[in-house]
Enzyme design. Structure first.
Site, mmCIF file in Angstrom:
data_model
loop_
_atom_site.group_PDB
_atom_site.id
_atom_site.type_symbol
_atom_site.label_atom_id
_atom_site.label_comp_id
_atom_site.label_asym_id
_atom_site.label_seq_id
_atom_site.Cartn_x
_atom_site.Cartn_y
_atom_site.Cartn_z
ATOM 1 N N ARG A 161 -4.761 26.734 15.873
ATOM 2 C CA ARG A 161 -5.115 27.695 16.930
ATOM 3 C C ARG A 161 -4.822 29.118 16.476
ATOM 4 O O ARG A 161 -3.835 29.366 15.785
ATOM 5 C CB ARG A 161 -4.316 27.414 18.212
ATOM 6 C CG ARG A 161 -4.596 26.077 18.841
ATOM 7 C CD ARG A 161 -3.948 26.003 20.223
ATOM 8 N NE ARG A 161 -3.983 24.663 20.760
ATOM 9 C CZ ARG A 161 -2.897 23.919 21.004
ATOM 10 N NH1 ARG A 161 -1.694 24.409 20.776
ATOM 11 N NH2 ARG A 161 -3.022 22.713 21.499
ATOM 12 N N LYS A 176 0.978 7.177 23.608
ATOM 13 C CA LYS A 176 2.243 7.073 22.880
ATOM 14 C C LYS A 176 3.312 6.643 23.879
ATOM 15 O O LYS A 176 3.271 7.071 25.035
ATOM 16 C CB LYS A 176 2.631 8.431 22.283
ATOM 17 C CG LYS A 176 1.675 8.881 21.209
ATOM 18 C CD LYS A 176 2.190 10.128 20.526
ATOM 19 C CE LYS A 176 1.150 10.660 19.571
ATOM 20 N NZ LYS A 176 0.957 12.088 19.647
ATOM 21 N N ARG A 218 4.247 11.990 30.821
ATOM 22 C CA ARG A 218 4.076 13.397 30.474
ATOM 23 C C ARG A 218 2.721 13.844 31.008
ATOM 24 O O ARG A 218 1.702 13.214 30.713
ATOM 25 C CB ARG A 218 4.108 13.559 28.950
ATOM 26 C CG ARG A 218 3.902 14.977 28.532
ATOM 27 C CD ARG A 218 3.953 15.125 27.039
ATOM 28 N NE ARG A 218 3.839 16.525 26.695
ATOM 29 C CZ ARG A 218 3.814 16.977 25.461
ATOM 30 N NH1 ARG A 218 3.920 16.151 24.454
ATOM 31 N NH2 ARG A 218 3.704 18.261 25.233
ATOM 32 N N ASN A 260 2.983 8.961 27.123
ATOM 33 C CA ASN A 260 2.257 10.205 26.870
ATOM 34 C C ASN A 260 0.817 9.822 26.543
ATOM 35 O O ASN A 260 0.524 9.395 25.429
ATOM 36 C CB ASN A 260 2.929 10.933 25.691
ATOM 37 C CG ASN A 260 2.295 12.281 25.405
ATOM 38 O OD1 ASN A 260 1.321 12.672 26.058
ATOM 39 N ND2 ASN A 260 2.828 12.986 24.431
ATOM 40 N N HIS A 272 4.708 23.207 26.605
ATOM 41 C CA HIS A 272 5.936 22.739 25.921
ATOM 42 C C HIS A 272 7.159 22.906 26.829
ATOM 43 O O HIS A 272 8.284 23.018 26.343
ATOM 44 C CB HIS A 272 6.230 23.536 24.627
ATOM 45 C CG HIS A 272 5.232 23.383 23.549
ATOM 46 N ND1 HIS A 272 4.822 24.444 22.762
ATOM 47 C CD2 HIS A 272 4.576 22.300 23.090
ATOM 48 C CE1 HIS A 272 3.942 24.017 21.879
ATOM 49 N NE2 HIS A 272 3.775 22.718 22.047
ATOM 50 N N GLY A 304 10.355 24.313 13.096
ATOM 51 C CA GLY A 304 11.617 24.960 13.467
ATOM 52 C C GLY A 304 12.836 24.172 13.023
ATOM 53 O O GLY A 304 13.851 24.746 12.611
ATOM 54 N N GLU A 305 12.726 22.837 13.063
ATOM 55 C CA GLU A 305 13.879 22.004 12.692
ATOM 56 C C GLU A 305 14.001 21.823 11.188
ATOM 57 O O GLU A 305 15.119 21.717 10.667
ATOM 58 C CB GLU A 305 13.736 20.610 13.342
ATOM 59 C CG GLU A 305 13.883 20.634 14.846
ATOM 60 C CD GLU A 305 13.409 19.350 15.520
ATOM 61 O OE1 GLU A 305 13.394 18.290 14.863
ATOM 62 O OE2 GLU A 305 13.042 19.410 16.709
ATOM 63 N N ASN A 306 12.864 21.735 10.513
ATOM 64 C CA ASN A 306 12.889 21.297 9.109
ATOM 65 C C ASN A 306 12.669 22.371 8.059
ATOM 66 O O ASN A 306 13.008 22.177 6.900
ATOM 67 C CB ASN A 306 11.821 20.212 8.890
ATOM 68 C CG ASN A 306 12.162 18.942 9.635
ATOM 69 O OD1 ASN A 306 13.165 18.303 9.328
ATOM 70 N ND2 ASN A 306 11.352 18.590 10.608
ATOM 71 N N GLY A 336 8.901 20.365 14.670
ATOM 72 C CA GLY A 336 8.697 20.035 13.251
ATOM 73 C C GLY A 336 9.025 21.153 12.273
ATOM 74 O O GLY A 336 9.822 20.971 11.347
ATOM 75 N N GLU A 356 11.757 15.649 23.963
ATOM 76 C CA GLU A 356 11.036 15.691 25.243
ATOM 77 C C GLU A 356 11.121 14.347 25.968
ATOM 78 O O GLU A 356 11.209 14.298 27.192
ATOM 79 C CB GLU A 356 9.574 16.072 25.003
ATOM 80 C CG GLU A 356 9.435 17.506 24.514
ATOM 81 C CD GLU A 356 8.076 17.796 23.898
ATOM 82 O OE1 GLU A 356 7.179 18.163 24.649
ATOM 83 O OE2 GLU A 356 7.928 17.655 22.671
ATOM 84 N N GLY A 390 5.838 23.867 15.979
ATOM 85 C CA GLY A 390 5.305 22.592 15.490
ATOM 86 C C GLY A 390 3.863 22.798 15.106
ATOM 87 O O GLY A 390 3.488 23.874 14.634
ATOM 88 N N ASN A 391 3.037 21.780 15.337
ATOM 89 C CA ASN A 391 1.596 21.976 15.164
ATOM 90 C C ASN A 391 1.106 22.992 16.167
ATOM 91 O O ASN A 391 0.345 23.901 15.850
ATOM 92 C CB ASN A 391 0.874 20.650 15.421
ATOM 93 C CG ASN A 391 0.531 19.972 14.141
ATOM 94 O OD1 ASN A 391 0.241 20.628 13.144
ATOM 95 N ND2 ASN A 391 0.584 18.656 14.159
ATOM 96 N N ASP A 441 -1.067 22.048 8.082
ATOM 97 C CA ASP A 441 0.325 21.597 7.941
ATOM 98 C C ASP A 441 1.126 22.610 7.133
ATOM 99 O O ASP A 441 0.751 22.978 6.023
ATOM 100 C CB ASP A 441 0.345 20.227 7.251
ATOM 101 C CG ASP A 441 1.719 19.574 7.355
ATOM 102 O OD1 ASP A 441 2.706 20.164 6.857
ATOM 103 O OD2 ASP A 441 1.796 18.488 7.940
HETATM 104 P P1 ADP Z 1 3.482 18.460 17.019
HETATM 105 O O1 ADP Z 1 3.346 19.849 17.555
HETATM 106 O O2 ADP Z 1 2.171 17.793 16.737
HETATM 107 O O3 ADP Z 1 4.482 17.593 17.744
HETATM 108 P P2 ADP Z 1 5.519 18.688 14.943
HETATM 109 O O4 ADP Z 1 6.527 19.220 15.874
HETATM 110 O O5 ADP Z 1 5.773 17.374 14.288
HETATM 111 O O6 ADP Z 1 4.066 18.656 15.560
HETATM 112 O O7 ADP Z 1 5.301 19.781 13.791
HETATM 113 C C1 ADP Z 1 4.409 19.631 12.750
HETATM 114 C C2 ADP Z 1 4.742 20.674 11.685
HETATM 115 O O8 ADP Z 1 6.101 20.462 11.285
HETATM 116 C C3 ADP Z 1 3.890 20.611 10.438
HETATM 117 O O9 ADP Z 1 3.396 21.905 10.132
HETATM 118 C C4 ADP Z 1 4.855 20.154 9.356
HETATM 119 O O10 ADP Z 1 4.637 20.837 8.167
HETATM 120 C C5 ADP Z 1 6.222 20.479 9.892
HETATM 121 N N1 ADP Z 1 7.197 19.439 9.506
HETATM 122 C C6 ADP Z 1 7.386 18.247 10.088
HETATM 123 N N2 ADP Z 1 8.344 17.532 9.431
HETATM 124 C C7 ADP Z 1 8.755 18.284 8.407
HETATM 125 C C8 ADP Z 1 9.742 18.116 7.359
HETATM 126 N N3 ADP Z 1 10.476 17.017 7.243
HETATM 127 N N4 ADP Z 1 9.903 19.142 6.495
HETATM 128 C C9 ADP Z 1 9.180 20.279 6.606
HETATM 129 N N5 ADP Z 1 8.241 20.477 7.559
HETATM 130 C C10 ADP Z 1 8.032 19.515 8.449
#
Ligand code: ADP
Length: 406
Positions: A245, A14, A95, A7, A184, A337-339, A335, A392, A214-215, A287
């Site tokens: 954004r 990366k 990618r 990527n 995406h 959505g998962e966490n 990030g 991905e 994510g970001n 973040d």
């Molecule tokens: P990118 O779009 O750059 O790939 P990610 O998918 O890693 O980014 O998403 C980044 C976001 O995910 C940030 O806002 C961050 O706060 C959140 N995030 C990532 N890891 C965690 C975690 N372990 N717990 C809570 N939030 C997380």
């Protein structure tokens, strides 16, 4: 076969090396600050059953060819590498951000493909040149290894015109390709496919909303395994409020701010891409963890940023459910959505009218770095709500393997 997934960004590269026998990622690395001060490579090798090995190198890196050479040297490092020779790399999957309307699937790279990626530079001015540099650098240092391009836009090419056309004179579409493309795509494809495998059902007949948060964030509406709509547009600026954004707004805002602040259109768009979103509203951070921490202490701007994000996602879910004539699954990934279980809770609050009921305990258990594939809705919820961690790289590696062994 081992597949190298690359990527390439404007100043970074990366990579992952994936052993397709068992689909195990054995190397993850990144080269950063290419062409600028502070060049840096970090690589972690983790071969199952062996100790983790880390290489870190600080040295100036002139360009992507040099970065690619560094990557290959690190991969073959006698003590801390993972392979003895580059011939062990069966193929490289790249990618690529923008494939315009030219690519609706991944392809083996040849001169015509490179020309087509080049022709899409006006649509992806920052990423496509970097992606091409990554491809050409790999070709130079691995001239006999097949290379495959996997496009971020490809999955969304099944959208019907009513979803991808903008309401400006059609000549802008015909002449310049002004339309919604979506991004995406590899993540949306992976997640919408994986969720059906996970549940042991066919994608046919399923209406899925994938929330990639994510970001950068985007939603997609997927029917019968095919994308019918997505929230990002001609560029990734459209749709949801994101880390930096602004997402969807009245386009007249561009002119209004440009006139009042004496800014050029480019400057306004730069502000909308890099200084807006969660960062711009909160004044604190892009973040979500920082936004949550501040909002939980009743910081008004952080609370507003979080409310805007949640409200925006709710509206998209509602509109995609209407567009698809209903929804069977809502899937969270990436990030946030998962966490971020608490944010999912906010998004799914009051969604019973749609047939979606969250199981609060299951949702809370799937959070903070413990994301696994799981159903987070109640047994009696008509709409299944799930978390499916995105991958991905594995999708890029699978496409690459399929194309080079065909
Ligand atoms: P990118 O779009 O750059 O790939 P990610 O998918 O890693 O980014 O998403 C980044 C976001 O995910 C940030 O806002 C961050 O706060 C959140 N995030 C990532 N890891 C965690 C975690 N372990 N717990 C809570 N939030 C997380």
């Amino acid at each position: 076969m081992k597949i190298l997934v690359v990527n390439a960004g404007s100043s970074s590269l990366k990579y992952q090396l994936i052993d397709m026998d068992g689909e195990v990622m054995i190397v993850k690395g990144q080269v950063e600050r290419i062409g600028i001060e502070g060049g840096h490579l970090k690589q972690t090798v983790q071969i199952p059953g062996t100790e983790k090995k880390v290489i870190e190198i600080f040295q100036p890196i002139a360009d992507h060819v040099e970065a690619t050479q560094m990557m290959l040297t690190a991969l073959q490092d006698e003590k801390k590498g993972a392979i003895k020779s580059v011939v062990e790399i069966g193929a490289v999957g790249h990618r690529v951000l923008h494939g315009g309307t030219k690519f609706s699937a991944s392809v083996v790279i040849n001169d015509a493909v490179k020309d087509a990626i080049r022709e899409c530079i006006p649509l992806g001015p920052l990423h496509n040149p970097a992606n091409l540099m990554g491809i050409e650098a790999c070709e130079k240092v691995m001239p006999t290894t097949p290379q495959v391009a996997v496009f971020d836009t490809a999955f969304h090419q099944t959208m019907p015109p009513k979803a991808y056309m903008y309401g400006v004179p059609k000549k802008y579409h015909d002449q310049y390709g002004v339309r919604r493309y979506g991004f995406h795509g590899t993540s949306h494809r992976y997640v919408s496919k994986r969720v059906c495998e996970f549940l042991g059902i066919s994608p046919l007949g399923q209406r899925i909303i994938v929330c990639h948060l994510g970001n950068g964030s985007s939603l997609s509406a997927v029917v019968d395994g095919k994308c019918v709509d997505t929230s990002m547009g001609l560029t990734p600026l459209d749709g949801l409020l994101m880390g930096t954004r602004c997402g969807t707004l009245d386009p007249a805002v561009v002119q209004f701010i440009a006139n009042n602040e004496n800014m050029t259109v480019d400057e306004v768009l730069n502000m909308m891409n890099k200084k807006s979103g969660l960062l711009g509203i909160s004044g604190l951070s892009s973040d979500m963890r920082d936004i949550d921490a501040a909002a939980d202490k009743y910081n008004g701007d952080a609370m507003l940023a979080r409310d805007m994000l949640v409200y925006g996602i709710k509206k998209y879910i509602g509109s995609y459910a209407a567009a698809m004539g209903g929804v069977d699954m809502i899937v969270f990934t990436a990030g946030i959505g998962e966490n971020n279980g608490a944010l999912r809770e906010r998004i799914m609050d009051n969604m019973e009218f749609l047939g979606a009921k969250l199981d609060h305990a299951k949702n809370a258990a799937c959070a903070d770095g413990h994301a696994t594939e799981c159903v987070i809705s109640t047994e009696d919820s008509k709409v299944k709500v799930l978390v499916i961690p995105t991958n991905e790289e594995i999708m890029i590696a699978r496409d690459t393997l399929e194309l080079v062994t065909k």
